[in-house]
Write a protein that holds these residues in place. Structure first.
Motif, short mmCIF file in Angstrom:
data_model
loop_
_atom_site.label_atom_id
_atom_site.label_comp_id
_atom_site.label_asym_id
_atom_site.label_seq_id
_atom_site.Cartn_x
_atom_site.Cartn_y
_atom_site.Cartn_z
N LYS A 67 31.53 6.87 -2.19
CA LYS A 67 32.00 5.74 -3.00
C LYS A 67 32.26 6.20 -4.44
N ASN A 108 34.39 -2.95 -1.65
CA ASN A 108 32.94 -2.81 -1.59
C ASN A 108 32.49 -2.42 -0.18
N PRO A 134 34.43 -8.40 -4.72
CA PRO A 134 34.91 -7.07 -5.09
C PRO A 134 35.95 -6.51 -4.12
C1 LIG Z 1 28.62 -4.74 -1.92
O1 LIG Z 1 28.14 -4.18 -0.73
C2 LIG Z 1 26.76 -4.06 -0.68
C3 LIG Z 1 26.38 -3.41 0.63
O2 LIG Z 1 27.33 -2.50 1.01
C4 LIG Z 1 26.08 -5.40 -0.82
O3 LIG Z 1 24.69 -5.26 -0.87
C5 LIG Z 1 26.56 -6.07 -2.07
O4 LIG Z 1 26.05 -7.37 -2.14
C6 LIG Z 1 28.04 -6.12 -2.13
N1 LIG Z 1 28.44 -6.65 -3.41
C7 LIG Z 1 29.13 -7.76 -3.51
C8 LIG Z 1 29.40 -8.20 -4.92
O5 LIG Z 1 29.54 -8.36 -2.55
#
Ligand SMILES: *[C@@H]1O[C@H](CO)[C@@H](O)[C@H](O)[C@H]1NC(C)=O
Ligand SMILES: *[C@@H]1O[C@H](CO)[C@@H](O)[C@H](O)[C@H]1NC(C)=O
Ligand SMILES: *[C@@H]1O[C@H](CO)[C@@H](O)[C@H](O)[C@H]1NC(C)=O
Ligand SMILES: *[C@@H]1O[C@H](CO)[C@@H](O)[C@H](O)[C@H]1NC(C)=O
Ligand SMILES: *[C@@H]1O[C@H](CO)[C@@H](O)[C@H](O)[C@H]1NC(C)=O
Ligand SMILES: *[C@@H]1O[C@H](CO)[C@@H](O)[C@H](O)[C@H]1NC(C)=O
Ligand SMILES: *[C@@H]1O[C@H](CO)[C@@H](O)[C@H](O)[C@H]1NC(C)=O
Ligand SMILES: *[C@@H]1O[C@H](CO)[C@@H](O)[C@H](O)[C@H]1NC(C)=O
Ligand SMILES: *[C@@H]1O[C@H](CO)[C@@H](O)[C@H](O)[C@H]1NC(C)=O
Length: 646
Positions: A67, A108, A134
């Motif tokens: 990432k 994300n 995101p």
């Molecule tokens: C992004 O992904 C992670 C797990 O991959 C998660 O815990 C997190 O909540 C996510 N962030 C958002 C803002 O959705």
């Protein structure tokens, strides 16, 4: 603290290592530690293929496994920067099909929630109100979806968790003189893209250019807004995504480099594979390569002619897609090919309204949800087209309630597309012959004939030039929402200045409606249009086709001859359509039949003009003059001519 110092400190403090990679090709050595391939994405030889052609609905994504760090904390508005560059190719199987394209994406998750295939790039949802989540994508969109406010079928856009771009730009690059040179992203050519993400300034610059063009200094698209911070999480997967429906479009990523610690490394584009629609041009370059091996002389001749050929081909190709100055002079709106393609579902078979000698007619819905009929006409010469356009231009100015309105046109190579108002009730012939349960009643028939007479009269006399229709027939008469008649299809019409002798080389028109003099002189005139109209009048009155086979002995019966014979025997009313018996007064029907016969007089000069026809059909009270005239004319024998009427 100045922002650069903050960045320096942060990167110093951050435990994550800088991301910096270059794939100049994707080959067999690539495995899951180099690339995450989701769904239909796969490595094909040395490139990433995002989709599977054989699947009706396909989506695919490819991500770098590590990432990218974008923020120190999830609440932070301090963003990191990165720079990336890649080469992609989008090659449709059918140029006219709807396009899809691909996205460069920061996500994300490798599987964003709610992601849909089809026109959603395999990334976005169809939700009408979008959440802040995101997902940030840069779309390289090769299809126009009006529902997402796409400006055209070849654009770049910034998407913030929403398929509706926050900002778009037509695909192209600014050359050294700062002029935009458009770039076709949908012909398979290798496109080099650069994305600069400046976190400190919340700025994204996107630049595209065909491989071979050095990096333009001015970006194609620039977007700057602190809002982007809301669509990023601390760490995000970075990669590509695409999706499609049943139409095949190959999205390939050929090379990719990225760096979050400076400018992405240069991609060496010299030996990248090329995927093109026509195999002929790649076959030629292969031939040229063989020439090098074989010998200098062969090589020189080969490559010189090869270059010339390619140059010629390119020139002619460029010319073809280029809008020439004269094309802009003409008034009716010029539609883009993509617009019409989209309106007709890529000219799909399901949208065909009919097919004639000049091409197919498609039903379409424009982006403003207007229904139209799109007639595709093949033409063979540019010269011919130019003349034709001059006419079309005039046609566009012809406006009359009884003419099918032309809305515009489009040219693509040898194909010309004419856009007309859509007529929901189809053509008159279907209402007379094809609908045994729902034949047009007498009142409507008379109305339609009067409508068409007015339309044709307008063409002949209502304008500063005489417009000859040349192909008056019941299938060219269309019925609108109110079942009112409208004259359509000016594809054959030619314009003549008043008093000028019309000259053409070949007879155009439809058998059964062609005036007899056309066999000898082949110069259509207003009176040959009147003849065609006369045939239509008889068709409508008798409910018979212009030429029919008798059931008993399969003999051809010409409608005009048959009616004329009945007229000579003094029982013309027997020709009337028995299906509408009782709906009309005999005198009325007789008048109509006589009018039809008069229009079909073998001598062009003895036929009434459309003005006179309108006088008979539209004005309710029929003066004695025209009625007598009709009696006389309908005979078709050599009556002494003294036609002083009206
Ligand atoms: C992004 O992904 C992670 C797990 O991959 C998660 O815990 C997190 O909540 C996510 N962030 C958002 C803002 O959705
Ligand atoms: C395969 O790709 C990798 C990474 O781009 C490169 O280092 C390697 O030389 C390539 N191998 C072949 C056989 O092309
Ligand atoms: C991927 O390939 C590299 C060599 O190119 C190898 O060292 C590594 O173990 C492979 N990883 C997996 C997950 O197969
Ligand atoms: C495409 O998908 C079909 C099944 O849907 C599969 O059989 C085929 O192997 C796939 N093709 C490629 C090239 O992955
Ligand atoms: C982020 O902001 C929320 C409120 O908006 C707060 O509750 C939370 O503690 C903050 N987290 C960090 C790491 O600052
Ligand atoms: C979104 O798509 C899903 C399934 O693909 C469908 O059930 C839903 O009705 C769609 N929603 C909207 C708003 O179009
Ligand atoms: C830039 O593009 C314009 C339009 O295509 C062209 O007329 C001009 O010659 C180009 N300039 C250079 C330096 O190539
Ligand atoms: C983006 O482009 C603008 C010019 O349009 C330029 O001023 C700016 O420095 C560029 N930013 C990056 C990060 O390249
Ligand atoms: C690009 O690759 C070709 C061979 O594939 C090589 O000859 C050329 O030197 C390379 N160019 C650069 C700038 O590395």
């Amino acid at each position: 603290m100045p922002p650069c110092l903050t960045l320096l400190l942060l990167s110093f403090l951050s435990p994550a290592l800088a991301l910096d990679f270059l794939f100049n090709s994707f080959n067999a050595t690539i495995n899951s530690s180099d690339l995450i391939l989701i769904s239909d994405a796969r490595i094909d030889s040395t490139v990433i293929r995002l989709l599977n052609d054989s699947n009706q609905l396909s989506l695919g994504r490819a991500f770098y496994p590590t990432k990218l760090s974008l923020k120190p904390t999830s609440n932070s508005t301090t963003l990191s920067s990165f720079s990336t560059s890649f080469v992609f190719s989008v090659l449709p199987q059918i140029a006219a099909s709807p396009g899809f394209g691909l996205c460069f994406v920061l996500s994300n998750s490798t599987s964003p929630p709610g992601a849909l295939a089809s026109q959603y790039f395999g990334l976005f949802t169809n939700a009408t109100s979008h959440s802040v989540a995101p997902l940030l994508a840069i779309e390289f969109d090769t299809g126009q979806n009006p529902e997402f406010n796409d400006p055209d079928g070849n654009h770049i856009g910034i998407d913030l968790n929403n398929i509706e771009s926050i900002k778009t730009a037509s695909a192209g690059y600014y050359n050294s003189t700062n002029e935009l040179v458009s770039v076709n992203m949908r012909n398979g050519q290798n496109i080099h893209a650069w994305i600069d993400f400046d976190g400190a300034n919340f700025e994204i610059n996107v630049t595209v250019a065909p491989v071979g063009v050095s990096r333009p200094s001015r970006p194609t698209l620039n977007y700057r807004n602190p809002e982007i911070a809301n669509y990023l999480s601390t760490e995000m997967y970075v990669g590509f995504s695409a999706s499609k429906t049943q139409w095949v479009e190959a999205q390939r990523v050929l090379a990719w480099s990225l760096s979050d610690a400076g400018v992405a490394r240069e991609i060496n584009t010299t030996n990248l594979p090329v995927f093109l629609i026509e195999s002929s041009s790649s076959a030629l370059s292969a031939g040229a390569i063989a020439g090098i091996v074989i010998g200098c002389v062969v090589f020189v001749i080969f490559s010189a002619s090869g270059c010339y050929w390619l140059w010629r081909k390119k020139m002619s190709k460029d010319k073809e897609d280029e809008i020439e100055d004269w094309e802009l002079e003409y008034w009716p709106h010029r539609f883009s090919y993509d617009e019409l393609s989209l309106a007709t579902d890529g000219f799909s078979d399901g949208k065909v309204l009919g097919a004639g000698g000049f091409g197919r007619v498609y039903r379409g819905i424009l982006s403003n949800s207007t229904e139209v009929a799109v007639k595709c006409v093949n033409h063979d010469s540019k010269q011919g087209l130019r003349e034709f356009m001059a006419e079309i231009s005039s046609m566009g100015r012809l406006q009359h309630k009884n003419l099918v309105q032309m809305r515009g046109w489009c040219r693509k190579g040898n194909e010309l597309m004419l856009v007309y108002d859509y007529m929901p009730n189809g053509s008159l012939n279907r209402w007379i012959f094809d609908k045994p349960q729902k034949v047009l009643d007498w009142k409507r028939r008379r109305q339609v004939l009067a409508d068409v007479a007015e339309g044709l009269n307008y063409l002949h006399h209502g304008w500063d030039q005489v417009v000859i229709h040349r192909d008056i027939k019941s299938s060219n008469i269309l019925l609108d929402y109110e079942l009112r008649g409208r004259l359509g299809d000016f594809g054959l019409a030619k314009l003549y200045q008043h008093g000028q002798v019309p000259n053409t080389t070949r007879v155009v028109g439809t058998l059964g409606y062609l005036a007899p003099e056309l066999a000898n002189v082949a110069t259509p005139t207003a009176s040959s249009d009147v003849y065609g109209f006369g045939v239509v009048v008889l068709e409508v009155a008798c409910g018979r086709r212009p030429i029919e086979m008798t059931k008993e002995n399969e003999e051809e019966v010409v409608l005009i001859d048959w009616v004329r014979e009945l007229y000579r025997e003094g029982k013309v009313y027997e020709a009337a359509d028995s299906r509408i018996e009782g709906e009309y007064e005999v005198g009325e029907m007789e008048l109509l039949l006589k009018l039809g016969l008069a229009c079909c007089h073998p001598e062009p000069l003895r036929r009434p003009t459309m003005k006179e026809v309108v006088a008979v059909l539209v004005r309710e009270e029929v003066a004695a003059g025209p009625a007598e005239l009709l009696n006389e004319l309908a005979h078709g024998s050599d009556v002494d001519d003294s036609r002083e009427v009206v």
